[in-house]
Motif scaffolding. Sequence first.
Motif, PDB file in Angstrom:
ATOM      1  N   CYS A  29       0.834  -1.211   0.000  1.00  0.00           N
ATOM      2  CA  CYS A  29       0.000   0.000   0.000  1.00  0.00           C
ATOM      3  C   CYS A  29       0.866   1.257   0.000  1.00  0.00           C
ATOM      4  CB  CYS A  29      -0.894   0.031   1.245  1.00  0.00           C
ATOM      5  SG  CYS A  29      -2.221  -1.165   1.217  1.00  0.00           S
ATOM      6  N   LYS A  30       0.456   2.232  -0.802  1.00  0.00           N
ATOM      7  CA  LYS A  30       1.174   3.510  -0.847  1.00  0.00           C
ATOM      8  C   LYS A  30       0.590   4.429   0.226  1.00  0.00           C
ATOM      9  CE  LYS A  30       2.053   2.964  -5.789  1.00  0.00           C
ATOM     10  NZ  LYS A  30       1.533   1.588  -5.834  1.00  0.00           N
ATOM     11  N   LEU A  31       1.256   4.464   1.354  1.00  0.00           N
ATOM     12  CA  LEU A  31       0.780   5.248   2.500  1.00  0.00           C
ATOM     13  C   LEU A  31       1.813   6.315   2.859  1.00  0.00           C
ATOM     14  CD1 LEU A  31      -0.293   2.197   4.699  1.00  0.00           C
ATOM     15  CD2 LEU A  31      -1.813   3.638   3.334  1.00  0.00           C
ATOM     16  N   ASN A  32       1.347   7.370   3.543  1.00  0.00           N
ATOM     17  CA  ASN A  32       2.275   8.393   4.021  1.00  0.00           C
ATOM     18  C   ASN A  32       3.284   7.788   4.991  1.00  0.00           C
ATOM     19  OD1 ASN A  32       1.050  10.414   2.542  1.00  0.00           O
ATOM     20  ND2 ASN A  32      -0.449  10.868   4.167  1.00  0.00           N
ATOM     21  N   ASP A  33       2.796   6.842   5.779  1.00  0.00           N
ATOM     22  CA  ASP A  33       3.662   6.131   6.722  1.00  0.00           C
ATOM     23  C   ASP A  33       3.713   4.667   6.283  1.00  0.00           C
ATOM     24  OD1 ASP A  33       5.180   5.393   8.860  1.00  0.00           O
ATOM     25  OD2 ASP A  33       3.502   5.300  10.285  1.00  0.00           O
ATOM     26  N   PRO A  34       4.610   4.327   5.341  1.00  0.00           N
ATOM     27  CA  PRO A  34       4.617   2.971   4.784  1.00  0.00           C
ATOM     28  C   PRO A  34       4.931   1.915   5.839  1.00  0.00           C
ATOM     29  CG  PRO A  34       6.537   4.216   4.036  1.00  0.00           C
ATOM     30  CD  PRO A  34       5.678   5.164   4.781  1.00  0.00           C
ATOM     31  N   PRO A  35       4.374   0.702   5.667  1.00  0.00           N
ATOM     32  CA  PRO A  35       4.624  -0.363   6.637  1.00  0.00           C
ATOM     33  C   PRO A  35       6.107  -0.748   6.670  1.00  0.00           C
ATOM     34  CG  PRO A  35       3.489  -1.215   4.700  1.00  0.00           C
ATOM     35  CD  PRO A  35       3.498   0.263   4.574  1.00  0.00           C
ATOM     36  N   SER A  36       6.566  -1.155   7.833  1.00  0.00           N
ATOM     37  CA  SER A  36       7.971  -1.540   7.993  1.00  0.00           C
ATOM     38  C   SER A  36       8.241  -2.865   7.276  1.00  0.00           C
ATOM     39  CB  SER A  36       8.313  -1.687   9.476  1.00  0.00           C
ATOM     40  OG  SER A  36       7.605  -2.800  10.023  1.00  0.00           O
ATOM     41  N   ALA A  37       9.509  -3.136   7.036  1.00  0.00           N
ATOM     42  CA  ALA A  37       9.900  -4.390   6.402  1.00  0.00           C
ATOM     43  C   ALA A  37       9.440  -5.582   7.224  1.00  0.00           C
ATOM     44  CB  ALA A  37      11.420  -4.430   6.201  1.00  0.00           C
ATOM     45  N   GLU A  38       9.482  -5.442   8.552  1.00  0.00           N
ATOM     46  CA  GLU A  38       9.056  -6.522   9.437  1.00  0.00           C
ATOM     47  C   GLU A  38       7.554  -6.765   9.324  1.00  0.00           C
ATOM     48  OE1 GLU A  38       9.952  -9.623  11.838  1.00  0.00           O
ATOM     49  OE2 GLU A  38      11.391  -8.177  11.041  1.00  0.00           O
ATOM     50  N   THR A  39       6.786  -5.679   9.216  1.00  0.00           N
ATOM     51  CA  THR A  39       5.328  -5.796   9.058  1.00  0.00           C
ATOM     52  C   THR A  39       4.983  -6.505   7.749  1.00  0.00           C
ATOM     53  OG1 THR A  39       4.960  -3.765  10.330  1.00  0.00           O
ATOM     54  CG2 THR A  39       3.170  -4.476   8.888  1.00  0.00           C
ATOM     55  N   VAL A  40       5.692  -6.140   6.680  1.00  0.00           N
ATOM     56  CA  VAL A  40       5.465  -6.763   5.376  1.00  0.00           C
ATOM     57  C   VAL A  40       5.805  -8.252   5.442  1.00  0.00           C
ATOM     58  CG1 VAL A  40       6.204  -6.833   2.961  1.00  0.00           C
ATOM     59  CG2 VAL A  40       5.832  -4.629   4.092  1.00  0.00           C
ATOM     60  N   LYS A  41       6.941  -8.567   6.067  1.00  0.00           N
ATOM     61  CA  LYS A  41       7.370  -9.956   6.200  1.00  0.00           C
ATOM     62  C   LYS A  41       6.335 -10.781   6.971  1.00  0.00           C
ATOM     63  CE  LYS A  41      11.299 -12.709   7.823  1.00  0.00           C
ATOM     64  NZ  LYS A  41      12.598 -12.668   8.565  1.00  0.00           N
ATOM     65  N   ASP A  42       5.823 -10.210   8.055  1.00  0.00           N
ATOM     66  CA  ASP A  42       4.812 -10.905   8.863  1.00  0.00           C
ATOM     67  C   ASP A  42       3.529 -11.125   8.066  1.00  0.00           C
ATOM     68  OD1 ASP A  42       6.513 -11.048  11.013  1.00  0.00           O
ATOM     69  OD2 ASP A  42       5.628  -9.346  12.092  1.00  0.00           O
ATOM     70  N   MET A  43       3.149 -10.126   7.245  1.00  0.00           N
ATOM     71  CA  MET A  43       1.917 -10.243   6.466  1.00  0.00           C
ATOM     72  C   MET A  43       2.066 -11.289   5.358  1.00  0.00           C
ATOM     73  SD  MET A  43      -1.172  -9.328   6.571  1.00  0.00           S
ATOM     74  CE  MET A  43      -1.226  -7.818   7.563  1.00  0.00           C
ATOM     75  N   ILE A  44       3.250 -11.392   4.768  1.00  0.00           N
ATOM     76  CA  ILE A  44       3.496 -12.436   3.766  1.00  0.00           C
ATOM     77  C   ILE A  44       3.366 -13.815   4.411  1.00  0.00           C
ATOM     78  CG2 ILE A  44       5.277 -13.500   2.304  1.00  0.00           C
ATOM     79  CD1 ILE A  44       6.238 -10.648   1.640  1.00  0.00           C
ATOM     80  N   LYS A  45       3.917 -13.951   5.625  1.00  0.00           N
ATOM     81  CA  LYS A  45       3.808 -15.217   6.356  1.00  0.00           C
ATOM     82  C   LYS A  45       2.341 -15.537   6.651  1.00  0.00           C
ATOM     83  CE  LYS A  45       5.498 -17.607  10.489  1.00  0.00           C
ATOM     84  NZ  LYS A  45       6.283 -17.488  11.736  1.00  0.00           N
ATOM     85  N   TYR A  46       1.571 -14.516   7.072  1.00  0.00           N
ATOM     86  CA  TYR A  46       0.142 -14.697   7.337  1.00  0.00           C
ATOM     87  C   TYR A  46      -0.576 -15.135   6.056  1.00  0.00           C
ATOM     88  CZ  TYR A  46      -4.782 -13.438   7.702  1.00  0.00           C
ATOM     89  OH  TYR A  46      -6.150 -13.467   7.635  1.00  0.00           O
ATOM     90  N   ALA A  47      -0.248 -14.474   4.929  1.00  0.00           N
ATOM     91  CA  ALA A  47      -0.905 -14.777   3.644  1.00  0.00           C
ATOM     92  C   ALA A  47      -0.672 -16.229   3.244  1.00  0.00           C
ATOM     93  CB  ALA A  47      -0.389 -13.833   2.564  1.00  0.00           C
ATOM     94  N   ARG A  48       0.558 -16.690   3.369  1.00  0.00           N
ATOM     95  CA  ARG A  48       0.859 -18.083   3.003  1.00  0.00           C
ATOM     96  C   ARG A  48       0.111 -19.062   3.903  1.00  0.00           C
ATOM     97  NH1 ARG A  48       7.328 -16.884   2.369  1.00  0.00           N
ATOM     98  NH2 ARG A  48       7.292 -16.208   0.199  1.00  0.00           N
ATOM     99  N   ASN A  49       0.006 -18.715   5.183  1.00  0.00           N
ATOM    100  CA  ASN A  49      -0.713 -19.588   6.114  1.00  0.00           C
ATOM    101  C   ASN A  49      -2.205 -19.639   5.803  1.00  0.00           C
ATOM    102  OD1 ASN A  49       1.572 -20.317   7.550  1.00  0.00           O
ATOM    103  ND2 ASN A  49       1.355 -18.692   9.072  1.00  0.00           N
ATOM    104  N   VAL A  50      -2.797 -18.477   5.489  1.00  0.00           N
ATOM    105  CA  VAL A  50      -4.241 -18.447   5.238  1.00  0.00           C
ATOM    106  C   VAL A  50      -4.580 -19.146   3.920  1.00  0.00           C
ATOM    107  CG1 VAL A  50      -4.580 -16.241   3.976  1.00  0.00           C
ATOM    108  CG2 VAL A  50      -6.268 -16.986   5.649  1.00  0.00           C
TER     109      VAL A  50
END
Length: 436
Positions: free
Chosen positions: A283-304
């Motif tokens: 997402c293009k946000l003023n406060d972009p998500p951290s690399a750790e947040t992105v990594k965690d979300m990718i892990k969540y996506a693969r699990n779901v």
Amino acid sequence: MRSEAAPQLDGLERFASAGKGRGLRARRRFAVGELLLSCPAYAAVLTVSERGSHCDGCFARKEGLSKCGRCKQAFYCNVECQKEDWPMHKLECASMCAFGQNWQPSETVRLTARILAKQKTHPERTQSEKLLAVREFESHLDKLDNEKRELIQNDIAALHHFYSKHLDYPDNAALVVLFAQVNCNGFTIEDEELSHLGSAIFPDVALMNHSCCPNVIVTYKGTLAEVRAVREIEPGEEIFSSYIDLLYPTEDRNDRLRDSYFFSCDCRECTTKEKDKEKLEICKLNDPPSAETVKDMIKYARNVIEEFRRAKHYKSPSELLEICELSLDKMGSVFEDSNVYMLHMMYQAMGVCLYVQDWEGALCYGQKIIRPYSKHYPSYSLNVASMWLKLGRLYMTLKNRTAGVKALKRAIAIMEVAHGKDHPYISEIKKELEDH
């Protein structure tokens, strides 16, 4: 230099591909959409859920099929199809009658039973094995972990349980090799919307190595596999198909290849990972998500994704749709809609909507999917064609003829290259356009 002993077809030859083992190579130029080879199935089995709508013998889709007089569960176009399929159907006919509702071998077991029967009745090389014989298939036996070996032993037990009457079995070790060969070299036959129709063995097609940048595509005309060029192929160039769904980023694709086929891909796309950033768009946000947040979300996506795959076997449509909606809501805080994990769950949600005949809901998801699909997939992708086709049929159902015609024509443009202009699926879609 080409070995004089190398098996050949018109314009093609088998050769030793550096680092890949056997391979298929062009001996002349092939244009986009040109047919490289046709291969009849060595053995094929129609999936149980399609019985009654497709012929068990030739896989033709038509109404008014005639059922087997004995088991009442196999259906055929005519007497000729039934007679031709009898050597294979007899493996199951009496067994289905005897077991009734308890007759439930897996599709892999059913296909392997047919291979064993074919090997007995046709010990000589068949028309499906001009370049590669079934006995030459890779089994990757040395790479099987305990879990995969246990699954094969379960399949062997099912083979003995359901097919004891009509089969002569080799010893257990030979059956382990055969099941491992089928697992690595089997093909899934799908219809124009990529719905599963059955499984088959196409030896000559199995000779092709994999690339995530394929230069050919495999389609099916009944139980005949056809291979067509999706870009210009020059003499001396290796022929590559794709073994997997190419939507996903490099790491996911190679995880799948290692798990199912025991190798990693070194094609241009896997080496450069040039499409990964777009496929994992944030997402293009003023406060972009951290690399750790992105990594965690990718892990969540693969699990779901894995959770949903399992849930499809036991949860209701409303429960499945809820999994999709909740995961899309959560991932949407980090990922753009064009992110492939978002697209995966949208596609699942669309499938549920189609199943419950929520046409508006299905259309809404499909409209979000089609543009990113066109960007992420290679040219002449069957995934893109099938999405345009589903959208076109949905528009027509919802009385939006203008949008429907446009979408169906987009599907036809891809399919004329991938399937060939004379394919029955294309004739059916053109008839849909005329009827509306």
